[in-house]
Design an enzyme around this catalytic site. Structure first.
Site, short mmCIF file in Angstrom:
data_model
loop_
_atom_site.label_atom_id
_atom_site.label_comp_id
_atom_site.label_asym_id
_atom_site.label_seq_id
_atom_site.Cartn_x
_atom_site.Cartn_y
_atom_site.Cartn_z
N ARG A 60 0.83 -1.22 0.00
CA ARG A 60 0.00 0.00 0.00
C ARG A 60 0.85 1.26 0.00
O ARG A 60 0.40 2.32 -0.42
CB ARG A 60 -1.00 -0.03 1.16
CG ARG A 60 -2.10 -1.08 0.93
CD ARG A 60 -3.02 -1.23 2.13
NE ARG A 60 -2.35 -1.68 3.33
CZ ARG A 60 -2.12 -2.95 3.65
NH1 ARG A 60 -2.54 -3.92 2.86
NH2 ARG A 60 -1.50 -3.26 4.76
N GLU A 97 7.02 -10.32 15.32
CA GLU A 97 6.64 -10.88 16.62
C GLU A 97 7.14 -12.32 16.73
O GLU A 97 7.66 -12.73 17.77
CB GLU A 97 5.13 -10.82 16.78
CG GLU A 97 4.65 -11.23 18.14
CD GLU A 97 3.15 -11.08 18.31
OE1 GLU A 97 2.65 -11.52 19.35
OE2 GLU A 97 2.49 -10.54 17.40
#
Length: 172
Positions: A60, A97
């Protein structure tokens, strides 16, 4: 203006996994007025500031970055996921993560001393943006700022960009 932009962003619970609230900007971008306002507010602080190139982060960031580049009369450079660029690249890995990911940019994308603006849709944990900033500097770019449509403040991504000028339009 921020309320008008926020009203056009769809909230999708449990995407891409349970417990995540996803801010879907496709509903903002499909609206001509919303898209124009988005580019106006993202580009505004950088008009006339001598930015040579805008770097957009896949995917994006390509949409927003290219439009910002056109608006401020700058070139555009894509930073991509590995294996997507056809020429020799510089690669930067960053922590997720669970595990790691990487980004690549053409080694000849930025000329030494060029004034660079990085644009992406969301500043979350800051790992992707930090990797992009390292790549810009490794290629000799003069990083002026990083601009984001959305900043997820609760994830504290700015902490990984403590020495950078960070601009975000919307905060959640």
């Amino acid at each position: 203006m921020t309320d008008a932009l926020k009203a056009r962003i769809r909230h999708v619970p449990d995407f891409p996994k349970a417990g995540i609230l996803f801010y879907d900007i496709t509903t903002l971008l499909r609206n001509a007025e919303g898209f124009a306002m988005t580019i106006d507010v993202l580009a505004g602080p950088f008009v006339g500031k001598g930015i040579d190139v805008v770097v957009g982060i896949e995917s994006r960031g390509f949409i927003l970055g290219a439009a910002v580049a056109e608006r401020i009369k700058a070139g555009f450079i894509p930073i991509r996921k590995p294996g997507k660029l056809p020429s020799k690249t510089l690669k930067e890995s960053y922590a997720l993560e669970y595990g790691t990911d990487s980004l690549e940019v053409h080694e000849d994308a930025i000329e030494g001393g060029q004034r660079v603006l990085i644009v992406d849709d969301v500043l979350a944990t800051g790992g992707t943006a930090s990797a992009a900033a390292k790549m810009v500097r490794a290629l000799g770019g003069d990083l002026q700022a990083l601009a984001f449509l959305i900043e997820l403040q609760f994830l504290n991504g700015k902490s990984k960009l403590a020495d950078e000028r960070v601009f975000s339009v919307l905060q959640y």
